[in-house]
Write an enzyme that holds these catalytic residues in place. Sequence first.
Site, PDB file in Angstrom:
ATOM      1  N   SER A  20      40.108  13.834  39.725  1.00  0.00           N
ATOM      2  CA  SER A  20      40.081  12.621  38.919  1.00  0.00           C
ATOM      3  C   SER A  20      41.512  12.166  38.691  1.00  0.00           C
ATOM      4  O   SER A  20      42.461  12.930  38.912  1.00  0.00           O
ATOM      5  CB  SER A  20      39.405  12.894  37.568  1.00  0.00           C
ATOM      6  OG  SER A  20      39.631  11.857  36.635  1.00  0.00           O
TER       7      SER A  20
ATOM      8  N   TYR B 137      37.875  18.003  30.127  1.00  0.00           N
ATOM      9  CA  TYR B 137      37.805  17.301  31.410  1.00  0.00           C
ATOM     10  C   TYR B 137      39.134  17.423  32.149  1.00  0.00           C
ATOM     11  O   TYR B 137      39.161  17.676  33.362  1.00  0.00           O
ATOM     12  CB  TYR B 137      37.453  15.837  31.160  1.00  0.00           C
ATOM     13  CG  TYR B 137      37.023  15.075  32.391  1.00  0.00           C
ATOM     14  CD1 TYR B 137      35.808  15.345  33.010  1.00  0.00           C
ATOM     15  CD2 TYR B 137      37.820  14.068  32.926  1.00  0.00           C
ATOM     16  CE1 TYR B 137      35.397  14.636  34.132  1.00  0.00           C
ATOM     17  CE2 TYR B 137      37.424  13.351  34.041  1.00  0.00           C
ATOM     18  CZ  TYR B 137      36.211  13.642  34.641  1.00  0.00           C
ATOM     19  OH  TYR B 137      35.814  12.937  35.754  1.00  0.00           O
TER      20      TYR B 137
END
Length: 331
Positions: A142, A155
Site C-alpha cells: 500500500s 495497517y
Amino acid sequence: MEGFAGKVAVVTGAGSGIGQALAIELGRSGAKVAISDVDTEGLAVTEERLKAIGAPVKADRLDVTEREAFAAYADGVKEHFGKVNQIYNNAGIAFTGDIEISQFKDIERVMDVDFWGVVNGTKVFLPHLIASGDGHIINISSVFGLFSVPGQGAYNAAKFAVRGFTEALRQEMKLAKHPVQVTTVHPGGIKTAIARNATAAEGLDASELAQAFDKLARTSPEKAAQIILDGVRKNRARVLVGTDAKILDLIQRDAALSVAEIAEKVGLSSSPCWRRIKRMEEQGIIARRVTLLNYDKLGLNFEVVANVKLQLPSRENLEKFEQAVRKWPEC
C-alpha cells in the site's frame, strides 16, 4: 515477461476491487485464472464475468489466514490447471484506531490477513512457481507501506511488513537463480470497498472515515489493474499505483523537494493545478520544503495537493489554501 496468454494466474481477494479487476484483466489478456475470496457472493460475480469473456476460471472460497487450507488450495490449483505461473496476493482488510485504544485482537486480525495472508500465499505457491520455469509473485502492499499516518498503526505495520518481506524475497530469488520474478505493489487511493468494509476502534465512526477516504480515492480498480499488469509485464520490482502514490513516495524519499519539483518528477508540471500550486509557493502561501502531511481532524483525510507544510499555520492562511484547493477539480 512477454504477456499473459496461456499463463495460470492466482488472485486472492478477487471478489471485489483491485482483485476483481486484476482477475478480469488477466482473463481478457488470455490467462487462466484461479480466483478466491471469503466473500462468496462477490466471488461469484467475478466468476460469471470471467466466464462471459471466455476465460478459463477456477473459483474457491478461501480464508488466506488458514494456512493448511491455503496449502491444499495451491495443490488444487496446480492439479486443475497443470501449472501455476503467477500469484497476486491481494486479499486485505482495513482497521482504523490509534495504537493506544486499539485492542490486541484488532491489530492481530489486520496482521493475520494483510501480512500473514501474503506470507501464506507466497510460501505455498512458491514451489509451483519455481517448477513452472516462469513464475511471478505479486504482493500488494500500500502507499501506507511507504509512510506512516496516525490511526493506521496496524495497517502500516502489516503493509510495511509486506514490503520488506517481498523486497527480501526478490533478492533471494535472484541469488538462488530461481525463475521467479517478484513485484511489490503500492496502491494509493483506489475506489474500492476496503474502506467501507473497514472496522474501527471503539469511539470512532467507521462510516465517516470511509466517506472521507472515498472522496480522496481517485483511481479506479480497473485503472489500477492495468498499471499493475503493465509493471508485471516489465518485471518491475516496485509498482506505484496513482499519482498520489508517486508523490508520497517522493516525499518520504526526499523531504527537501519543493512542490514544483515533485510535480515535475511525476509528470504533472504542465497541469493547471500544479501551475497554480507553484504560484502559491512563490507567493509564500506554501512552504518551499515539504516536511509533513496536512491531516484533518479525522487523522486520515488529506488532499494530495495539500501534502505540504503551510509556511504560516494561521487559520486565515489555512482557509485560504483549502478554498483554493476546492476550486481545482482537475487536481
